[in-house]
Design an enzyme around this catalytic site. Sequence first.
Site, short mmCIF file in Angstrom:
data_model
loop_
_atom_site.label_atom_id
_atom_site.label_comp_id
_atom_site.label_asym_id
_atom_site.label_seq_id
_atom_site.Cartn_x
_atom_site.Cartn_y
_atom_site.Cartn_z
N GLU A 57 -25.90 22.78 -5.65
CA GLU A 57 -24.80 22.68 -6.63
C GLU A 57 -24.40 24.06 -7.14
OE1 GLU A 57 -23.68 19.93 -5.83
OE2 GLU A 57 -23.43 19.03 -7.80
N THR B 133 -14.44 22.63 -8.98
CA THR B 133 -15.26 22.53 -10.20
C THR B 133 -15.28 23.86 -10.94
OG1 THR B 133 -16.64 20.93 -9.07
CG2 THR B 133 -17.57 21.90 -11.04
P1 ADP Z 1 -17.22 18.15 -5.56
O1 ADP Z 1 -17.21 17.88 -7.04
O2 ADP Z 1 -16.40 17.14 -4.82
O3 ADP Z 1 -18.58 18.35 -5.01
P2 ADP Z 1 -16.95 20.96 -5.76
O4 ADP Z 1 -15.72 21.75 -6.00
O5 ADP Z 1 -18.03 20.93 -6.77
O6 ADP Z 1 -16.47 19.49 -5.36
O7 ADP Z 1 -17.69 21.47 -4.42
C1 ADP Z 1 -17.07 21.63 -3.26
C2 ADP Z 1 -17.31 23.06 -2.78
O8 ADP Z 1 -18.57 23.16 -2.12
C3 ADP Z 1 -16.26 23.44 -1.76
O9 ADP Z 1 -15.89 24.78 -1.99
C4 ADP Z 1 -16.97 23.29 -0.43
O10 ADP Z 1 -16.46 24.14 0.56
C5 ADP Z 1 -18.41 23.66 -0.80
N1 ADP Z 1 -19.40 23.01 0.09
C6 ADP Z 1 -20.33 23.65 0.83
N2 ADP Z 1 -21.08 22.78 1.53
C7 ADP Z 1 -20.63 21.54 1.24
C8 ADP Z 1 -21.01 20.24 1.66
N3 ADP Z 1 -22.00 20.00 2.52
N4 ADP Z 1 -20.32 19.20 1.15
C9 ADP Z 1 -19.30 19.41 0.29
N5 ADP Z 1 -18.90 20.61 -0.14
C10 ADP Z 1 -19.55 21.69 0.32
#
Ligand code: ADP
Length: 306
Positions: free
Chosen positions: A128, A181
């Site tokens: 995260e 986020t």
């Molecule tokens: P969410 O709340 O949907 O998780 P976030 O903005 O917190 O969205 O996180 C998404 C970010 O994490 C994006 O920049 C994405 O490229 C990165 N990321 C890296 N690996 C992963 C993964 N396995 N699954 C989803 N997002 C990923």
Amino acid sequence: MDAIKVFCPATIANVSCGFDVLGLALDAVGDEMIVRKTPEKGIKITKITGQDLPTAINKNVAGVAGLTLLDKSDYDGGFEIEIDKRIKPGSGIGSSAASSAGVVWAMNHLLGNPFSNLELVQFAMEGEKLASDVAHADNVAPAIFGGFTLVRSYDPLDIISIPTPAELYATVIHPQIEIKTSESRKILKTNITLEKGIRQWGNLGGLVAGLFQNDYELIGRSLEDHIVEPIRSILIPEFDAIKNNSLEAGALGCGISGSGPSIFTLCKGEDMAKNVAQTMHKTYEPVGIDYDIHISKVNTHGVKIR
Ligand code: ADP
């Protein structure tokens, strides 16, 4: 067992009054992941379908979370990961958390469960941190424990599982605009007034009590957020219309899922959840933004074997 396929649930964080501390897992929405033991040390992401995401382990949350577990274990080999990504990144329903939680749960299972759920949450939080710069636990905790979870304290990490009333459903609309986020955190104020604090912790206590007592009415009237929602809802087209129409259609409560743009409602029973979905369709069809709607029971088991 040398390989395992798991379902990694989507999650709703914050749940209106519990910013950064409360979350719940969904049943009908999530990714799938295959994790295999390999004799070579380290972690490899061999395949990602569904979304365009990096396979480099230091750029993918599954790699970062998995390596954190591997570092702490005395296992001598490594793991290969395949991700079937069904939750779009930046949707507000815990796309990154599904991968972070799924990988550490699956690896732990393949190693004979040496780590507790609390330790798995700590490993997943490193994923995260990569996704949003903050190692928050409000998505990964419900993904691992299932049901509703409360992060009572971050230091030391203390996670409380809260029981889920049997008829509780969530209906979620995901307008297809991306809100990172990290971006939607930057617009928040860092101070709150005492008056707002009082309202917020009154509601948080009310929601937790409602969940313990199966009191749907109390759950509904506690789903209020006077701190984050007024600021973040500005980023979500037609937030107020979705909220007002969903409440009119019978939803117990409505708010922003995680950092948005998804909007969640909690409902008593599947029929009500479907009614609310219909209202959301009617509200969003004329807007001209693509969207998905998910109806799901609250998932009480978290990540599970597929
Ligand atoms: P969410 O709340 O949907 O998780 P976030 O903005 O917190 O969205 O996180 C998404 C970010 O994490 C994006 O920049 C994405 O490229 C990165 N990321 C890296 N690996 C992963 C993964 N396995 N699954 C989803 N997002 C990923």
